[in-house]
Design an enzyme around this catalytic site. Structure first.
Site, mmCIF file in Angstrom:
data_model
loop_
_atom_site.group_PDB
_atom_site.id
_atom_site.type_symbol
_atom_site.label_atom_id
_atom_site.label_comp_id
_atom_site.label_asym_id
_atom_site.label_seq_id
_atom_site.Cartn_x
_atom_site.Cartn_y
_atom_site.Cartn_z
ATOM 1 N N CYS A 176 -25.349 -32.994 -35.651
ATOM 2 C CA CYS A 176 -25.052 -32.295 -36.804
ATOM 3 C C CYS A 176 -24.050 -32.904 -37.769
ATOM 4 O O CYS A 176 -23.608 -33.716 -37.368
ATOM 5 C CB CYS A 176 -24.724 -30.998 -36.696
ATOM 6 S SG CYS A 176 -23.123 -30.586 -35.994
ATOM 7 N N ARG A 222 -0.769 -19.328 -16.990
ATOM 8 C CA ARG A 222 -2.142 -19.525 -16.607
ATOM 9 C C ARG A 222 -2.194 -19.242 -15.017
ATOM 10 O O ARG A 222 -1.251 -19.618 -14.425
ATOM 11 C CB ARG A 222 -2.774 -20.915 -16.916
ATOM 12 C CG ARG A 222 -3.112 -21.010 -18.124
ATOM 13 C CD ARG A 222 -4.267 -20.281 -18.697
ATOM 14 N NE ARG A 222 -4.574 -20.598 -19.813
ATOM 15 C CZ ARG A 222 -4.509 -20.171 -21.134
ATOM 16 N NH1 ARG A 222 -3.285 -19.114 -20.941
ATOM 17 N NH2 ARG A 222 -4.970 -20.160 -22.305
ATOM 18 N N ARG A 228 -20.874 -23.974 -32.336
ATOM 19 C CA ARG A 228 -19.712 -23.747 -32.654
ATOM 20 C C ARG A 228 -19.518 -22.219 -31.961
ATOM 21 O O ARG A 228 -20.435 -21.538 -31.600
ATOM 22 C CB ARG A 228 -19.441 -23.241 -34.058
ATOM 23 C CG ARG A 228 -18.152 -23.154 -34.478
ATOM 24 C CD ARG A 228 -18.215 -23.095 -36.120
ATOM 25 N NE ARG A 228 -18.739 -24.208 -36.846
ATOM 26 C CZ ARG A 228 -18.583 -24.369 -38.256
ATOM 27 N NH1 ARG A 228 -18.294 -23.324 -38.588
ATOM 28 N NH2 ARG A 228 -19.169 -25.439 -38.594
ATOM 29 N N HIS A 279 -13.959 -18.592 -19.359
ATOM 30 C CA HIS A 279 -14.319 -19.986 -20.108
ATOM 31 C C HIS A 279 -13.160 -21.192 -20.023
ATOM 32 O O HIS A 279 -13.744 -22.302 -20.675
ATOM 33 C CB HIS A 279 -14.170 -19.682 -21.639
ATOM 34 C CG HIS A 279 -13.121 -19.296 -22.276
ATOM 35 N ND1 HIS A 279 -12.395 -18.110 -21.974
ATOM 36 C CD2 HIS A 279 -12.076 -19.829 -23.142
ATOM 37 C CE1 HIS A 279 -11.308 -17.901 -22.671
ATOM 38 N NE2 HIS A 279 -11.042 -18.959 -23.487
ATOM 39 N N GLU A 280 -12.342 -21.007 -19.050
ATOM 40 C CA GLU A 280 -11.527 -22.096 -18.800
ATOM 41 C C GLU A 280 -11.862 -22.529 -17.255
ATOM 42 O O GLU A 280 -11.416 -21.734 -16.289
ATOM 43 C CB GLU A 280 -9.929 -21.983 -18.796
ATOM 44 C CG GLU A 280 -9.385 -21.874 -20.368
ATOM 45 C CD GLU A 280 -8.043 -21.716 -20.330
ATOM 46 O OE1 GLU A 280 -7.391 -21.826 -21.519
ATOM 47 O OE2 GLU A 280 -7.341 -21.547 -19.288
ATOM 48 N N CYS A 328 -9.315 -25.046 -22.808
ATOM 49 C CA CYS A 328 -9.190 -24.168 -23.867
ATOM 50 C C CYS A 328 -7.870 -24.162 -24.524
ATOM 51 O O CYS A 328 -7.561 -25.120 -25.242
ATOM 52 C CB CYS A 328 -9.353 -22.871 -23.385
ATOM 53 S SG CYS A 328 -9.256 -21.333 -24.882
ATOM 54 N N CYS A 363 -20.424 -32.943 -36.222
ATOM 55 C CA CYS A 363 -20.373 -33.854 -34.871
ATOM 56 C C CYS A 363 -20.342 -35.357 -35.389
ATOM 57 O O CYS A 363 -19.764 -36.107 -34.707
ATOM 58 C CB CYS A 363 -21.601 -33.622 -34.143
ATOM 59 S SG CYS A 363 -21.235 -32.123 -33.137
ATOM 60 N N CYS A 368 -7.694 -16.670 -19.647
ATOM 61 C CA CYS A 368 -7.179 -17.064 -20.817
ATOM 62 C C CYS A 368 -7.025 -15.531 -21.777
ATOM 63 O O CYS A 368 -7.993 -14.659 -21.425
ATOM 64 C CB CYS A 368 -8.025 -17.956 -21.749
ATOM 65 S SG CYS A 368 -7.678 -18.152 -23.593
ATOM 66 N N HIS A 369 -6.244 -15.636 -22.694
ATOM 67 C CA HIS A 369 -5.832 -14.390 -23.077
ATOM 68 C C HIS A 369 -7.140 -13.843 -23.940
ATOM 69 O O HIS A 369 -7.396 -12.562 -24.174
ATOM 70 C CB HIS A 369 -4.762 -14.412 -24.163
ATOM 71 C CG HIS A 369 -4.309 -13.048 -24.870
ATOM 72 N ND1 HIS A 369 -5.011 -12.541 -26.172
ATOM 73 C CD2 HIS A 369 -3.570 -11.911 -24.536
ATOM 74 C CE1 HIS A 369 -4.379 -11.405 -26.330
ATOM 75 N NE2 HIS A 369 -3.436 -10.910 -25.382
ATOM 76 N N THR A 370 -7.782 -14.844 -24.506
ATOM 77 C CA THR A 370 -9.238 -14.445 -24.962
ATOM 78 C C THR A 370 -10.050 -13.504 -24.217
ATOM 79 O O THR A 370 -10.876 -12.673 -24.483
ATOM 80 C CB THR A 370 -9.927 -15.737 -25.562
ATOM 81 O OG1 THR A 370 -9.148 -16.537 -26.461
ATOM 82 C CG2 THR A 370 -11.201 -15.326 -26.378
ATOM 83 N N CYS A 383 -19.123 -28.193 -34.705
ATOM 84 C CA CYS A 383 -20.694 -28.085 -34.447
ATOM 85 C C CYS A 383 -21.319 -26.954 -34.829
ATOM 86 O O CYS A 383 -21.051 -25.768 -34.744
ATOM 87 C CB CYS A 383 -20.705 -28.466 -32.964
ATOM 88 S SG CYS A 383 -22.513 -28.527 -32.361
ATOM 89 N N CYS A 420 -23.046 -30.847 -30.258
ATOM 90 C CA CYS A 420 -24.583 -31.603 -30.330
ATOM 91 C C CYS A 420 -24.557 -32.977 -30.252
ATOM 92 O O CYS A 420 -25.636 -33.560 -30.021
ATOM 93 C CB CYS A 420 -25.367 -30.682 -31.456
ATOM 94 S SG CYS A 420 -24.865 -31.283 -32.994
#
Length: 380
Positions: A103, A373, A118, A70-71, A178, A106, A48-50, A114, A100
């Protein structure tokens, strides 16, 4: 896989040792999960670009050595104390944000942000004890977004794992954790276009095309793509884009061009660039009385944009969204179900595929603007 529970697992991981330098496939050690944690065998991941943004370390404090990613999609290898809703063998999607379930956010029907889990781009350790689960020669290697999926095994907080149908192909649904879900949800959950409505999408990268996919699924009659790169239009047609506007082709603000095209403005717009000027255009191009603009792109934290208050008083609505307003554990399985029912077409987002040993090629494709992707297979 259950035989490895409780023990350290040596495995291969793509380690970023410093900003902007190629990742190095290293033999690392992955500690067993602690309380409320799960160790996952990653089967497929994507770029991903992130990941690229934080690997380049532009505009934020660098944190290295680090394992990005993270994907992804994987299989539960072992669970820590207190984990009750996942077990060994479950298929999961690691997600950069969490749920979670305890909270105020959530428990709210209106929020997915969250308090506990978060997104935190600065934290390179596990939230439970402040330590990393990755190491090499006794030295810690930092985590990324609580997921670090550029590793054959990773440890994730249970609240950041979505349990999915075991029949779903992991090499396809891995991209749903994502950007694709972010764009899709921005349209379906936040903009909520009605059948036959007009929608403008600002930015035709992967997130923007997912937003367009959402408009297509919702039955929009016209989906106008706005991008500075005309070469993206041909690809965008596959995602339901019916018309293309390049702001550089006009000598007046693009919002005026779109308003003229649509007899006063579009019903909905979704902004997916993070550019402040595009955000203003996306808001000002929606029709008065009922138009809704949704901001998805992430700007610089100090950025601001201005618009005339009358645009709001004339009953235009401006909204923001985070991860498409999906709660990861509760809602993401339904996105996987959309794919399984052939309502959502995921394959067209996957433009390249490489083995894990060639992970740096995925970065090259992304940096050259050649991929939406790139699928990275951990089983070579």
């Amino acid at each position: 896989m259950a035989s490895t529970a409780g023990s350290i697992i040596p495995c291969k991981a793509a380690v970023a040792w410093e900003a902007g330098k190629p990742l190095v496939i290293e033999q690392v050690e992955v500690a067993p999960p602690k309380a409320m944690e799960v160790r996952v065998k990653i089967k497929y991941t994507s770029l991903c670009h992130t990941d690229v943004y934080f690997w380049e370390a532009k505009g934020q404090a660098p944190l290295f050595p680090r394992i990005f990613g993270h994907e992804a999609a994987g299989i539960v290898e072992s669970v820590g104390e207190g984990v009750t809703d996942l077990e060994v063998g479950d298929h999961v999607l690691p997600v950069f944000t969490g749920e979670c379930k305890e909270c105020a956010h959530c428990k709210s029907q209106e929020s997915n942000m969250c308090d506990l889990l978060r997104i935190n781009t600065d934290r390179g350790v596990m939230i439970g004890d402040g330590n990393a689960r990755f190491s090499k020669n006794g030295n810690p290697i930092y985590h990324f977004l609580g997921t670090s999926t550029f590793s054959e095994y990773t440890v994730v907080h249970v609240g950041c794992l979505t349990k999915i149908d075991k029949s779903a192909p992991l090499d396809k649904v891995c991209v749903l954790s994502c950007g694709i879900s972010t764009g899709l949800g921005a349209t379906l959950n936040v903009a909520k276009p009605k059948k036959g409505s007009t929608v403008a999408i600002f930015g035709l990268g992967a997130v923007g095309l997912a937003a367009a996919e959402g408009a297509r699924i919702a039955g929009a009659s016209r989906i106008i793509g706005v991008d500075l790169n005309p070469s993206r239009f041909e690809v965008a047609k596959k995602f339901g884009i019916t018309e293309f506007v390049n702001p550089k082709d006009h000598d007046r603000p693009v919002q005026e061009v779109i308003a003229e095209m649509t007899n006063g403005g579009v019903d909905r717009s979704v902004e997916c660039t993070g550019n402040v000027k595009a955000m203003m255009s996306a808001f000002e191009c929606v029709h008065d009385g009922w138009g809704v603009a949704v901001l998805v792109g992430v700007p610089n934290k100090d950025d601001m944009f201005m618009t005339k208050p009358m645009n709001l008083l004339n009953e235009r609505t401006l909204r923001g969204t985070f991860f498409g307003n999906y709660k990861p554990r509760t809602d993401l399985p339904s996105v996987v179900d959309m794919y399984m029912k052939k309502q959502l077409e995921v394959e067209k987002f996957i433009t390249h595929s490489v083995p894990f040993s060639d992970i740096n090629k995925a970065f090259d494709y992304m940096l050259k603007g050649e991929s939406l992707r790139c699928l990275i297979s951990m089983d070579e």
